[in-house]
Design an enzyme around this catalytic site. Structure first.
Site, PDB file in Angstrom:
ATOM      1  N   SER A  23      41.553  76.090  37.226  1.00 23.49           N
ATOM      2  CA  SER A  23      42.444  75.056  37.103  1.00 23.49           C
ATOM      3  C   SER A  23      43.766  75.687  37.640  1.00 23.49           C
ATOM      4  O   SER A  23      43.921  76.278  38.636  1.00 23.49           O
ATOM      5  CB  SER A  23      42.607  74.434  35.914  1.00 23.49           C
ATOM      6  N   ASP A  60      47.091  70.342  41.199  1.00 25.14           N
ATOM      7  CA  ASP A  60      46.749  71.724  40.866  1.00 25.14           C
ATOM      8  C   ASP A  60      45.750  72.292  41.731  1.00 25.14           C
ATOM      9  O   ASP A  60      45.340  71.382  42.534  1.00 25.14           O
ATOM     10  CB  ASP A  60      46.606  71.678  39.337  1.00 25.14           C
ATOM     11  N   ASP A  97      42.335  73.021  41.739  1.00 25.13           N
ATOM     12  CA  ASP A  97      41.258  72.187  41.785  1.00 25.13           C
ATOM     13  C   ASP A  97      41.529  70.735  41.806  1.00 25.13           C
ATOM     14  O   ASP A  97      40.294  69.933  41.907  1.00 25.13           O
ATOM     15  CB  ASP A  97      40.405  72.512  40.840  1.00 25.13           C
ATOM     16  N   ASP A 109      42.421  68.204  39.929  1.00 26.02           N
ATOM     17  CA  ASP A 109      42.249  67.334  38.776  1.00 26.02           C
ATOM     18  C   ASP A 109      43.403  66.811  38.159  1.00 26.02           C
ATOM     19  O   ASP A 109      43.781  65.733  37.740  1.00 26.02           O
ATOM     20  CB  ASP A 109      41.100  67.600  37.801  1.00 26.02           C
TER      21      ASP A 109
END
Length: 575
Positions: A149, A301, A303, A305
């Site tokens: 993340s 961010d 990734d 999400d």
């Protein structure tokens, strides 16, 4: 320095032929040059937290490497075979832009295939929400995404998804962890069965984009979409793979990307932290917005999400919204759209978390839907969808800049959330208003809520012990008054109790156990303490509120609420 025997036993195991020469050489180097690093690398096994397993990359049981992830994958393979004994097992695997993510993704694919499991592997980085979607779309039994993340560049991670596209939840997570912990590293099957590994890309991309446009579009006119000027940054992450594609497909043509941050890069060279929760991360996007006079700013961010959002206030200045504000704006808009379409029947719900704004409960009440509140992490919202099939899920979020539109994706989804925010902004602009005004009117209608977060970083063994002691102290010595307000209720999620301090009554909490404490004050303020499940941090969440009669009351009310938060922080000695 003295190293405990239990740690040395683990080190010696990693110096056996089960582990490759490169790993053994790295360990021997640490033994002579850096005993402290050796201790940090082996003093515990990496654990599954609120967002799967995250850790620093390197050798050792407390690090992300081919062996720790291989062991996870072997254990998961064994568990899947036991859970679905008569089925040809299928898993989907995605990874983000981090260092070694592609290599680790391939190792995970190798182990699954070596266990006779069919693997659908993305050949390049993709957003986490697309993996969640792909699990259901490809009828997989499980899914893995390699990501840490928004953690610093030296981290990576391993998130596990189940058949419904949601992350693992109890009891499965505990059962799988037990299988993993009972495995020896020598039992990991690393020899790939190439015939079982299939690369998936464009077909899933197209299906995910179509699903996103369908779920997050709400009758916005073509001209309104074309007239919305967007500034967007992927912060060197994976959202660049899907956000521009989805916006174009939905009819948003004025999308301006921060060029210096468009190239995926695991070093995240232009930011201190690739986390849209940090205002500094959106500095370049805000500069671009001012240069081109954009209406709205988005940042994601690594990734993809989480999303950060900035909008123009009434003076034309770009201001950053926090996660609670974006969550209530999106939820309110969805509720309005569902009501307009006649789809609110009393069998619908929205989702939130125990550390997020209580304003979500007010929205639910105002629209006659249920608000289900769970622990931190979208896996709990996904679990509500699975546990209550008789109810329709509208949308939901959490304070840490995450939102989920409908149930096609069962994790926080910056791709769908960005499109939804564009719909809100485009419609507001067409009507001579703005997202900022939309939020202000909500404060008049539902109460003015103000939230604040303090996050204290405590690294390593000493830090973990310090965080543990802070929680013990707060439990053993609970306060009865803060900022002149009596504490009327204390919820302790570790003990599953809610104690009314006025009557002495104790109720049992039905939410699963977690190391969280929440104080409720008599003026409606809420204070929560929670160690992070994915980072070496302890977090304190503050929520205060008051009623206002008109938008004109907001400046004065905001001053008072800001002062109240400062007073609480000072009294708790957290500044």
């Amino acid at each position: 320095m003295h190293i405990e025997q239990s740690i040395l036993d683990k080190v010696n195991e990693w110096l056996t032929p089960t582990f490759d020469d490169k790993t053994q050489e790295a360990i021997k180097e640490m033994m002579t040059s850096s005993p402290k690093d050796l201790e940090e690398s082996f003093y515990k096994n990496l654990e599954f937290g609120t967002g799967g397993m995250r850790g620093i990359m390197g050798v050792g049981t407390n690090r992300i490497n081919k062996y720790t992830l291989g062991k996870n994958t072997q254990g998961l393979s064994d568990y899947l075979k036991k859970s679905f004994p008569k089925e040809q097992l299928k898993v989907a695997i995605a990874y983000d832009c981090r260092h070694n993510s592609d290599t680790l993704g391939r190792i995970v694919a190798d182990v699954f295939s070596a266990n006779g499991i069919t693997v659908y592997l993305f050949s390049d980085m993709r957003p986490t929400p697309e993996l969640s979607f792909a699990v259901k779309h490809l009828n997989c039994h499980a899914g893995i995404v390699l990501t840490a993340s928004h953690n610093p560049p030296e981290y990576n991670g391993y998130k596990v998804y189940w058949q419904d596209g949601g992350q693992l939840v109890p009891p499965q997570d505990g059962e799988i962890i037990e299988v993993i912990e009972n495995l020896n590293y020598s039992e990991i099957k690393f020899e790939a069965n190439e015939s079982l590994i299939h690369y998936v890309d464009e077909a899933v991309d197209e299906a995910f984009a179509e699903s996103t446009v369908k779920n997050a579009s709400f009758n916005t006119s073509a001209s309104a979409r074309e007239n919305l000027r967007i500034a967007y940054t992927s912060l060197h992450g994976t959202s660049i793979k899907m956000v521009p594609k989805v916006l174009e497909k939905a009819g948003y043509t004025d999308v301006n990307i921060v060029p210096e941050q468009a190239e995926p890069n695991g070093n995240f060279p232009t930011v201190k932290s690739p986390n849209p929760e940090e205002p500094e991360a959106l500095t370049m996007a805000l500069a671009l917005a001012d240069k081109i006079n954009a209406d709205i700013v988005f940042g994601t961010d690594p990734d993809s999400d989480r999303l950060g959002v900035a909008v123009r206030n009434n003076e034309g200045k770009m201001i950053l919204l926090n996660g609670n504000q974006t969550m209530v704006v999106m939820t309110h808009f969805l509720l309005e759209e569902w009501r307009k379409a006649g789809k609110i029947t009393g069998k619908e719900f929205i989702g939130s978390t125990i550390v997020s704004t209580p304003m979500m409960l007010e929205l639910a009440s105002g629209f006659d839907v249920e608000c289900k509140v769970g622990l931190t992490g979208f896996k709990w919202i996904a679990k509500f969808i699975k546990d209550f099939p008789e109810l329709k899920f509208i949308g939901g979020g959490e304070e840490s800049f995450g939102f989920m539109v409908g149930d096609a994706v069962r994790d926080k989804d910056a791709v769908g959330a960005i499109l939804l925010m564009c719909e809100i902004a485009a419609q507001a602009k067409e009507n001579g208003s703005s997202v900022y005004n939309y939020l202000q009117q909500m404060y008049v209608d539902f109460g003015f809520y103000k939230e604040y977060l303090i996050s204290l970083t405590k690294k390593g063994i000493e830090g973990a012990n310090e965080i543990k002691q802070m929680m013990i102290d707060m439990r053993d010595n609970p306060v009865s008054e803060i900022n002149g307000q009596r504490v009327i209720m204390v919820e302790d999620y570790q003990n599953s109790t809610a104690k009314n301090l006025l009557s002495g009554e104790i109720e049992n909490l039905t939410i699963p156990k977690s190391d969280v404490l929440i104080y409720y004050l008599e003026d409606g303020s809420k204070i929560c303490a929670r160690p992070s499940g994915t980072e070496p941090k302890i977090k304190f969440y503050f929520s205060v509120n008051c009623a206002i009669d008109s938008i004109n009351d907001i400046p004065e009310a905001e001053k008072q609420l800001d002062q109240k938060i400062k007073n609480i922080i000072a009294e708790m000695q957290l500044n």
